[in-house]
Design an enzyme around this catalytic site. Sequence first.
Site, PDB file in Angstrom:
ATOM      1  N   ASN A  93      11.690  29.561   4.945  1.00 28.31           N
ATOM      2  CA  ASN A  93      11.365  28.861   6.198  1.00 28.31           C
ATOM      3  C   ASN A  93      11.479  27.353   5.997  1.00 28.31           C
ATOM      4  OD1 ASN A  93       9.079  29.183   4.501  1.00 28.31           O
ATOM      5  ND2 ASN A  93       7.655  28.878   6.188  1.00 28.31           N
ATOM      6  N   ILE A  94      11.767  26.656   7.076  1.00 30.39           N
ATOM      7  CA  ILE A  94      11.975  25.204   7.020  1.00 30.39           C
ATOM      8  C   ILE A  94      11.117  24.545   8.091  1.00 30.39           C
ATOM      9  CG2 ILE A  94      13.647  23.328   7.207  1.00 30.39           C
ATOM     10  CD1 ILE A  94      15.820  25.417   6.391  1.00 30.39           C
TER      11      ILE A  94
ATOM     12  N   CYS B 202      11.889  29.873  11.051  1.00 36.76           N
ATOM     13  CA  CYS B 202      11.443  30.909  10.115  1.00 36.76           C
ATOM     14  C   CYS B 202      12.580  31.320   9.176  1.00 36.76           C
ATOM     15  CB  CYS B 202      10.983  32.135  10.877  1.00 36.76           C
ATOM     16  SG  CYS B 202       9.652  31.836  12.041  1.00 36.76           S
TER      17      CYS B 202
ATOM     18  N   GLU C 277      13.498  34.281   8.361  1.00 32.02           N
ATOM     19  CA  GLU C 277      14.291  35.406   8.878  1.00 32.02           C
ATOM     20  C   GLU C 277      15.449  34.899   9.737  1.00 32.02           C
ATOM     21  OE1 GLU C 277      11.026  34.902   8.963  1.00 32.02           O
ATOM     22  OE2 GLU C 277       9.922  36.756   9.328  1.00 32.02           O
TER      23      GLU C 277
ATOM     24  N   CYS D  47      11.131  35.926  15.928  1.00 31.03           N
ATOM     25  CA  CYS D  47      12.108  36.545  15.016  1.00 31.03           C
ATOM     26  C   CYS D  47      12.340  38.001  15.383  1.00 31.03           C
ATOM     27  CB  CYS D  47      11.640  36.434  13.575  1.00 31.03           C
ATOM     28  SG  CYS D  47      11.807  34.777  12.902  1.00 31.03           S
TER      29      CYS D  47
END
Length: 141
Positions: free
Chosen positions: A50-51, A61, A63, A102
């Site tokens: 995640n960033i 996220c 994903e 997500c």
Amino acid sequence: MEQIISKETILQLEQLALQARLQKARVPISGYGVGAALLGQDGRIFTAGNIECYGQTPSICAERVALFKALSEGCDQFTALAVCGGPLGEPLRGYCTPCGTCRQVLTQFCPSDMPVICTQAPGDHKLYHLCELLPFGWSRD
Ligand SMILES: [Zn+2]
């Protein structure tokens, strides 16, 4: 049309997600690191963390980073996803599942019966099918 996935593949995806959490998560705000490993039907595995961005809104996220990496590299058929998450610097406790956003995005691009492996250690996971995590999601089907 149940998706079949081997124990070895599950283990490999778990290990890659756990590694991605430690190596790829950029979380200066929360310190909560998430890792994801997405297996494409062509055999490629896309990993991500995640960033977080200041202001939070543009944060993303793990994903979705993994999914968008795959899509932008021409992979658009998927077989399985592994995910893990928890505060960095601490051992994982519990099984992190994808957030609501997500779940919807994955439902758009992935088969509804795709296994989602929520892991806290290699071989220690809960396995869901995507449609269990988001019943009645908007899909391409
Ligand atoms: Zn999410």
